[in-house]
Design an enzyme around this catalytic site. Structure first.
Site, PDB file in Angstrom:
ATOM      1  CG  ASP A   1      -8.166  -4.779   1.578  1.00 32.12           C
ATOM      2  OD1 ASP A   1      -9.173  -4.349   2.166  1.00 32.12           O
ATOM      3  OD2 ASP A   1      -8.016  -4.707   0.343  1.00 32.12           O
TER       4      ASP A   1
ATOM      5  CG  ASP B   1      -2.035 -20.058  -1.150  1.00 32.67           C
ATOM      6  OD1 ASP B   1      -1.549 -20.025  -0.004  1.00 32.67           O
ATOM      7  OD2 ASP B   1      -1.465 -20.634  -2.103  1.00 32.67           O
TER       8      ASP B   1
ATOM      9  CE  LYS C   1       1.797 -17.601  -2.489  1.00 33.43           C
ATOM     10  NZ  LYS C   1       0.961 -18.812  -2.589  1.00 33.43           N
TER      11      LYS C   1
ATOM     12  CG  ASP D   1     -13.857  -7.034   1.724  1.00 34.61           C
ATOM     13  OD1 ASP D   1     -13.506  -6.268   2.648  1.00 34.61           O
ATOM     14  OD2 ASP D   1     -14.402  -6.637   0.680  1.00 34.61           O
TER      15      ASP D   1
ATOM     16  CE1 TYR E   1      -3.556  -2.623   0.689  1.00 33.67           C
ATOM     17  CE2 TYR E   1      -4.652  -0.546   1.158  1.00 33.67           C
ATOM     18  CZ  TYR E   1      -4.717  -1.886   0.865  1.00 33.67           C
ATOM     19  OH  TYR E   1      -5.940  -2.497   0.755  1.00 33.67           O
TER      20      TYR E   1
END
Ligand code: IPM
Ligand code: MN
Length: 370
Positions: A255, A231, A195, A259, A145
């Site tokens: 983020d 993942d 990751k 959701d 970001y």
């Protein structure tokens, strides 16, 4: 005379103003006599500010925030401003700069399933039988970001664009601290998301979190740490959500997963968030920005039908973290729970059998329980 408790109210765009209005009513009722100690002051932000004064984060707004103890934020953005250059748009021109300016590095997103709303979840009910109670701790001021360099250059087939995923040790340590301290008050379990099978910054993330956990537990704590690739976590969240307690995430992975996790609890309209700063406010508590995790929902804006619960819960988090009013916060949370138990539903969480309430009506149901 004691210092006022000052709140900057930035309702913003879309459903922001309508859910903010009823939230202020709920806070007033919940605070009772203590309401007079507060000063709520509104200012322009986002698209509303662009329309009024030509910029998404006017100086006056920033200085109101500076002189306040907390920011109660609605939502920003909408199709009207999407054709502006990205850095002039409400999200990148107001929300992200606010997060960075006030060092709001710790974003807390509590995901909870109200059993009565299991039907509104996209998951089969048997996947939810052990409940969902997850606290997402999302790092909010680092990562891709904000990482430099970012930019665009070149032309034709060689034209390219890039962002940089970068984390400093101190950034990982301070968000790990928030996650472990939170886990200690819950089920003593942190799942750190990364990751590390691909990204160097995420190898580092895993290393630093592991070291942090070792030191933390040497000081007499007993918080269990597990690592999980993002993942896999996205999959586990819908296969077996009750296995999670605290999710420790970098900015972008947090983020995305928040959701996803929010709809486990029924609707994005129920997900509140607290973004806590490194700074203290003048009452000795953390300075923070409190906002629903969902967006401005332009498709339903202005109709008075949006679910205000995420905004109201964000207000409760503000009372808890920035003013130390845990009891009032809990009272609001219980009032919402009870309203839901009594069948109060906005359209996003209703089934065909339910009577659908609008924004004001559901707020009234909540206020009744205070
Ligand atoms: C959120 C939002 C923001 C983010 C957007 C609006 C910039 O999606 O708070 O989750 O990506 O952080
Ligand atoms: Mn988001």
């Amino acid at each position: 005379m004691s210092l006022k408790k000052k709140v900057a109210v930035l309702a913003g765009d879309g459903i922001g103003p309508e859910v903010m209005d009823v939230t202020l009513e709920v806070l007033k009722k919940a605070l009772g006599n203590q309401y007079t100690e507060f000063e709520f002051q509104s200012a322009l932000v986002g698209g509303a500010a662009i329309d009024a004064v030509g910029e998404p984060l006017p100086k006056e707004t920033l200085s109101l925030c500076e002189s306040s103890d907390a920011i109660l934020f609605g939502s920003v953005g909408g199709p009207k401003w999407e054709s502006l250059p990205p850095e002039k748009q409400p999200e990148r021109g107001a929300l992200l700069p606010l997060r960075k300016y006030f060092e709001l590095f710790a974003n807390l997103r509590p995901v909870k399933l109200y059993p009565e709303l299991a039907h509104a979840s996209p998951l089969k009910e048997d996947r939810l039988k052990n409940g969902v109670d997850i606290l997402i701790i999302r790092e909010l001021t680092g990562d891709v970001y904000f990482g430099q360099p970012k930019g665009r250059e070149g032309k034709d087939k060689n034209e390219k664009a890039y962002d940089t995923m970068v984390y400093h040790r101190y950034e990982i340590e301070r968000i790990a601290q928030v996650a472990f301290d939170s886990a200690k008050m819950r089920k003593n379990k942190v799942t750190s998301i990364d990751k590390a099978n691909v990204l160097t910054s995420m190898v580092f993330w895993r290393e630093v979190v592991t070291q942090f956990a070792n030191d933390y537990n040497k000081q007499g704590n007993n918080v269990q740490l597990e690592h999980m690739y993002v993942d896999n976590a996205a999959m586990q969240l819908i296969l077996n959500p009750s296995r999670f307690d605290v999710l420790l995430c970098s900015n972008m992975f947090g983020d995305i997963l928040s959701d996803e996790a929010s709809v486990l609890g029924g609707s994005l309209g129920m997900l509140a968030s607290a973004s806590l700063s490194t700074r203290k406010n003048q009452h000795g508590y953390k300075f923070g920005l409190y906002e629903p995790a969902g967006g401005s929902a332009p498709d339903i804006a202005g109709k008075g039908i949006a679910n205000p619960i995420a905004q109201i819960l964000s207000g409760a988090l503000m009372l808890r973290y920035s003013f130390g009013l845990n009891e009032v916060a809990t009272k609001i949370e219980k009032a919402i729970e009870k309203a839901i138990q009594n069948g109060a539903r906005t359209r996003d969480i209703a089934t065909e059998k339910d009577r659908v309430l609008n924004t004001k009506e559901i707020a009234e149901e909540i206020i009744k329980n205070l």
